[in-house]
Design a protein around this motif. Structure first.
Motif, short mmCIF file in Angstrom:
data_model
loop_
_atom_site.label_atom_id
_atom_site.label_comp_id
_atom_site.label_asym_id
_atom_site.label_seq_id
_atom_site.Cartn_x
_atom_site.Cartn_y
_atom_site.Cartn_z
N ILE A 118 -3.43 57.60 2.84
CA ILE A 118 -4.40 58.71 2.87
C ILE A 118 -5.78 58.19 2.48
O ILE A 118 -5.92 57.27 1.67
CB ILE A 118 -3.98 59.87 1.93
CG1 ILE A 118 -3.79 59.38 0.50
CG2 ILE A 118 -2.73 60.55 2.45
CD1 ILE A 118 -3.56 60.49 -0.53
N LEU A 119 -6.79 58.81 3.08
CA LEU A 119 -8.18 58.52 2.77
C LEU A 119 -8.47 57.03 2.85
O LEU A 119 -8.39 56.44 3.91
CB LEU A 119 -8.55 59.11 1.41
CG LEU A 119 -8.52 60.64 1.33
CD1 LEU A 119 -8.85 61.11 -0.08
CD2 LEU A 119 -9.47 61.28 2.33
N GLU A 165 -11.18 47.15 3.20
CA GLU A 165 -10.74 48.54 3.13
C GLU A 165 -9.49 48.74 3.98
O GLU A 165 -9.26 48.03 4.96
CB GLU A 165 -11.84 49.49 3.61
CG GLU A 165 -12.19 49.33 5.09
CD GLU A 165 -13.34 50.22 5.52
OE1 GLU A 165 -14.06 50.72 4.65
OE2 GLU A 165 -13.50 50.40 6.74
N GLN A 166 -8.68 49.71 3.56
CA GLN A 166 -7.55 50.19 4.37
C GLN A 166 -7.70 51.69 4.50
O GLN A 166 -7.82 52.41 3.51
CB GLN A 166 -6.21 49.85 3.70
CG GLN A 166 -5.01 50.34 4.52
CD GLN A 166 -3.68 49.93 3.88
OE1 GLN A 166 -3.62 48.98 3.11
NE2 GLN A 166 -2.62 50.65 4.22
N ARG A 167 -7.74 52.18 5.73
CA ARG A 167 -8.01 53.59 5.99
C ARG A 167 -6.73 54.33 6.35
O ARG A 167 -5.84 53.78 7.01
CB ARG A 167 -9.06 53.75 7.09
CG ARG A 167 -10.42 53.27 6.62
CD ARG A 167 -11.54 53.50 7.62
NE ARG A 167 -12.81 53.19 6.96
CZ ARG A 167 -13.54 54.06 6.28
NH1 ARG A 167 -13.14 55.32 6.21
NH2 ARG A 167 -14.65 53.70 5.67
N GLY A 168 -6.68 55.60 5.92
CA GLY A 168 -5.50 56.42 6.19
C GLY A 168 -5.89 57.79 6.68
O GLY A 168 -6.97 58.01 7.24
N LEU A 169 -5.01 58.75 6.45
CA LEU A 169 -5.16 60.12 6.94
C LEU A 169 -6.37 60.82 6.32
O LEU A 169 -6.59 60.77 5.11
CB LEU A 169 -3.89 60.90 6.58
CG LEU A 169 -3.87 62.41 6.79
CD1 LEU A 169 -3.90 62.75 8.28
CD2 LEU A 169 -2.63 63.02 6.13
N ALA A 170 -7.15 61.49 7.15
CA ALA A 170 -8.24 62.35 6.67
C ALA A 170 -7.64 63.62 6.08
O ALA A 170 -6.82 64.28 6.72
CB ALA A 170 -9.19 62.69 7.81
N LEU A 171 -8.03 63.95 4.86
CA LEU A 171 -7.47 65.12 4.17
C LEU A 171 -8.31 66.36 4.39
O LEU A 171 -9.53 66.29 4.50
CB LEU A 171 -7.35 64.85 2.67
CG LEU A 171 -6.46 63.68 2.24
CD1 LEU A 171 -6.39 63.60 0.71
CD2 LEU A 171 -5.05 63.80 2.83
N THR A 172 -7.63 67.50 4.44
CA THR A 172 -8.30 68.81 4.49
C THR A 172 -8.90 69.12 3.12
O THR A 172 -8.61 68.42 2.14
CB THR A 172 -7.29 69.90 4.86
OG1 THR A 172 -6.30 69.94 3.81
CG2 THR A 172 -6.62 69.62 6.20
N PRO A 173 -9.70 70.20 2.99
CA PRO A 173 -10.18 70.58 1.65
C PRO A 173 -9.03 70.78 0.65
O PRO A 173 -9.15 70.39 -0.52
CB PRO A 173 -10.92 71.89 1.92
CG PRO A 173 -11.45 71.74 3.31
CD PRO A 173 -10.35 71.00 4.05
N GLN A 216 3.50 65.61 20.09
CA GLN A 216 3.44 64.62 19.02
C GLN A 216 2.24 64.90 18.12
O GLN A 216 1.19 65.36 18.60
CB GLN A 216 3.34 63.21 19.59
CG GLN A 216 4.54 62.81 20.44
CD GLN A 216 4.34 61.47 21.13
OE1 GLN A 216 3.23 61.11 21.53
NE2 GLN A 216 5.42 60.72 21.29
N ALA A 217 2.38 64.62 16.84
CA ALA A 217 1.29 64.77 15.88
C ALA A 217 0.99 63.41 15.26
O ALA A 217 1.89 62.75 14.73
CB ALA A 217 1.67 65.77 14.80
N LYS A 218 -0.27 63.01 15.34
CA LYS A 218 -0.68 61.69 14.84
C LYS A 218 -1.80 61.87 13.82
O LYS A 218 -2.76 62.62 14.06
CB LYS A 218 -1.16 60.84 16.01
CG LYS A 218 -1.66 59.46 15.61
CD LYS A 218 -2.19 58.73 16.84
CE LYS A 218 -2.83 57.41 16.45
NZ LYS A 218 -3.43 56.73 17.62
N PRO A 219 -1.71 61.21 12.66
CA PRO A 219 -2.76 61.35 11.65
C PRO A 219 -4.14 60.96 12.19
O PRO A 219 -4.27 59.98 12.92
CB PRO A 219 -2.33 60.38 10.54
CG PRO A 219 -0.85 60.27 10.70
CD PRO A 219 -0.60 60.36 12.18
N ILE A 220 -5.15 61.77 11.86
CA ILE A 220 -6.54 61.43 12.18
C ILE A 220 -7.07 60.53 11.07
O ILE A 220 -6.98 60.86 9.89
CB ILE A 220 -7.40 62.70 12.32
CG1 ILE A 220 -6.96 63.51 13.55
CG2 ILE A 220 -8.89 62.36 12.40
CD1 ILE A 220 -7.67 64.84 13.73
N ILE A 221 -7.61 59.38 11.46
CA ILE A 221 -8.08 58.40 10.48
C ILE A 221 -9.34 58.88 9.78
O ILE A 221 -10.25 59.44 10.39
CB ILE A 221 -8.35 57.04 11.17
CG1 ILE A 221 -7.03 56.42 11.64
CG2 ILE A 221 -9.08 56.08 10.24
CD1 ILE A 221 -6.08 56.05 10.52
#
Length: 452
Positions: free
Chosen positions: A261-262, A293-301, A382-387
């Protein structure tokens, strides 16, 4: 015959590659860092061959090789206003407001980056851009002196100012102008080993805060780090000492997870570089470093609120207990954060890109969003995480602190002044959550149509 304008994406791509070459020459350890990241990414993809398996993921692989972020520190509002126009030539806009005074660092910042999906895939180069907050210097005499020194400098060449104006007038630059722009803009970011202050002034600035000395003492805002993206930051952290690179002690951001994440970041410690002062005396300045850096899922509020709460908890625990390691405290606190795609999505903690499985057909009787969960469970959608494309204030501050003489800092409430920052910038910053929400919404619209 009038020459056609070069796209901002192309100019950004050329500039980021030129910047990387310049920084490799200025800081040879950065070149070594790129080698480590390339080696780790290659090994990761060999062990996880499905990471970039389909055509959309192939675009992610292409961008991985060119992905960089940089960071600069500006001294006065006029510099920020012009920098916005300079980055606009490259299709980069200011996204989010960051208050680093939360960690005792007297700056606030934004991230200039591309915002359209196609542009991010082409080259996601971004620059974390900080503005010194002179009002946070509590020594009135030093504050006035810093202001006077900064007032006398111009960090932009006359020609780059002309090219920025041409870009505004003609809605772009032609081929010759674009190449000249890259070379002229690069001069703003290069290292100057000659300080514009005498040693006594430098020492007084340094005594108040290392960052103030870095911003005020030089002719320009030298790029202070460039950051490649890795798929396994823990492996990079372990490898750095084998290459005689002194890594910072802890990785900033969330702990290792099944679903990243993030953002997680680490760096090698800042180098001490020889400088000559205005009075001809010589000394050492410590500011520039290399980061990964290692990037992951963009989190909602909602996801971000949970992240911030757990990070605060880990920080509070660190203040009251010396028995656990930093990593153990972080892992224990973040056990409360769901770590599988289904829970993250169903609890609306992260943003996802939805698409039909290749070859699948949407059943006419269930061609609406009301049937999304069933379509996902059946493998039709399919659902894929947005970076995550942005930065974390606490992680950014942690990297700052680790290279300014203090490895760890507690998480404290800051002193934000977004209105003052946007006034200096000349426009509002873009809300990052709106960008990710738009990406998610667009993906659903492609499947189901508008509001279905």
């Amino acid at each position: 015959m009038t020459q056609q304008n070069v796209s901002p994406d192309t100019i950004r791509d050329r500039f980021s590659k030129a910047m990387s070459l310049m920084y490799q020459q200025e800081v040879p350890q950065y070149r070594t860092l790129l080698q480590i990241v390339k080696e780790v990414n290659t090994l990761y993809l060999q062990a996880h061959p499905d990471t970039f398996a389909d055509s959309d993921d192939a675009e992610e692989l292409n961008r991985l090789d060119v992905e960089r972020h940089g960071a600069i520190r500006l001294g006065k509002p006029e510099e920020l206003a012009t920098m916005r126009l300079l980055f606009a030539v490259m299709g980069m806009q200011p996204v989010s407001y960051y208050d680093l005074s939360a960690a005792g660092v007297p700056v606030h910042a934004t991230a200039f980056r591309a915002v359209e999906e196609a542009s991010l895939q082409y080259n996601p180069f971004r620059v974390f851009t900080s503005l010194l907050r002179l009002e946070l210097i509590d020594d009135a005499d030093l504050r006035q002196k810093a202001q006077q020194i900064l007032a006398q400098r111009d960090i932009f060449t006359p020609r780059v100012r002309e090219l920025i104006a041409l870009n505004q007038k003609n809605q772009g630059l032609d081929e010759t102008q674009a190449d000249e722009f890259v070379q002229e803009a690069l001069k703003t970011f290069k290292w100057h080993s000659e300080a514009q202050v005498d040693v006594a002034t430098y020492q007084s600035l340094l005594a108040h805060h290392r960052l103030i000395a870095d911003v005020v003492s030089f002719k320009g805002p030298h790029i202070n780090h460039l950051t490649p993206r890795t798929l396994d930051i823990d492996a990079v952290q372990k490898l750095m000492p084998h290459y005689q690179i002194a890594a910072k002690e802890v990785i900033e951001g969330p702990p290792p997870r099944q679903v990243p994440i993030l953002l997680r970041q680490t760096s090698f410690k800042a180098l001490s570089e020889k400088i000559t002062f205005a009075d001809s005396s010589e000394g050492l300045h410590t500011a520039r470093f290399g980061e990964i850096e290692q990037r992951g899922l963009a989190l909602t509020p909602q996801g971000r609120a949970l992240y911030d709460r757990l990070l605060q908890q880990a920080s509070d625990d660190a203040d009251h207990s010396q028995e656990e390691t930093h990593d153990a405290q972080l892992a224990r606190c973040f056990a409360a954060f769901p770590d599988n795609v289904t829970d993250l999505r169903q609890q609306a903690l992260g943003y996802f890109r939805y698409r039909l499985k290749p070859g699948a057909v949407l059943p006419e009787a269930r061609a609406s969003r009301a049937h999304l969960e069933a379509l996902i469970s059946e493998g039709i959608v399919q659902a894929k995480p947005i970076i995550y494309e942005d930065f974390l204030p606490v992680s950014a501050a942690g990297i700052f602190q680790s290279n300014l003489g203090s490895e760890r800092g507690a998480v404290h409430k800051g002193n934000p002044n977004k209105l003052a920052f946007e006034s200096a910038l000349g426009c509002p910053v873009i809300d990052e959550f709106s960008l990710y929400q738009r990406l998610q919404e667009n993906s659903l619209t492609e499947i189901f149509g508008e509001n279905r």
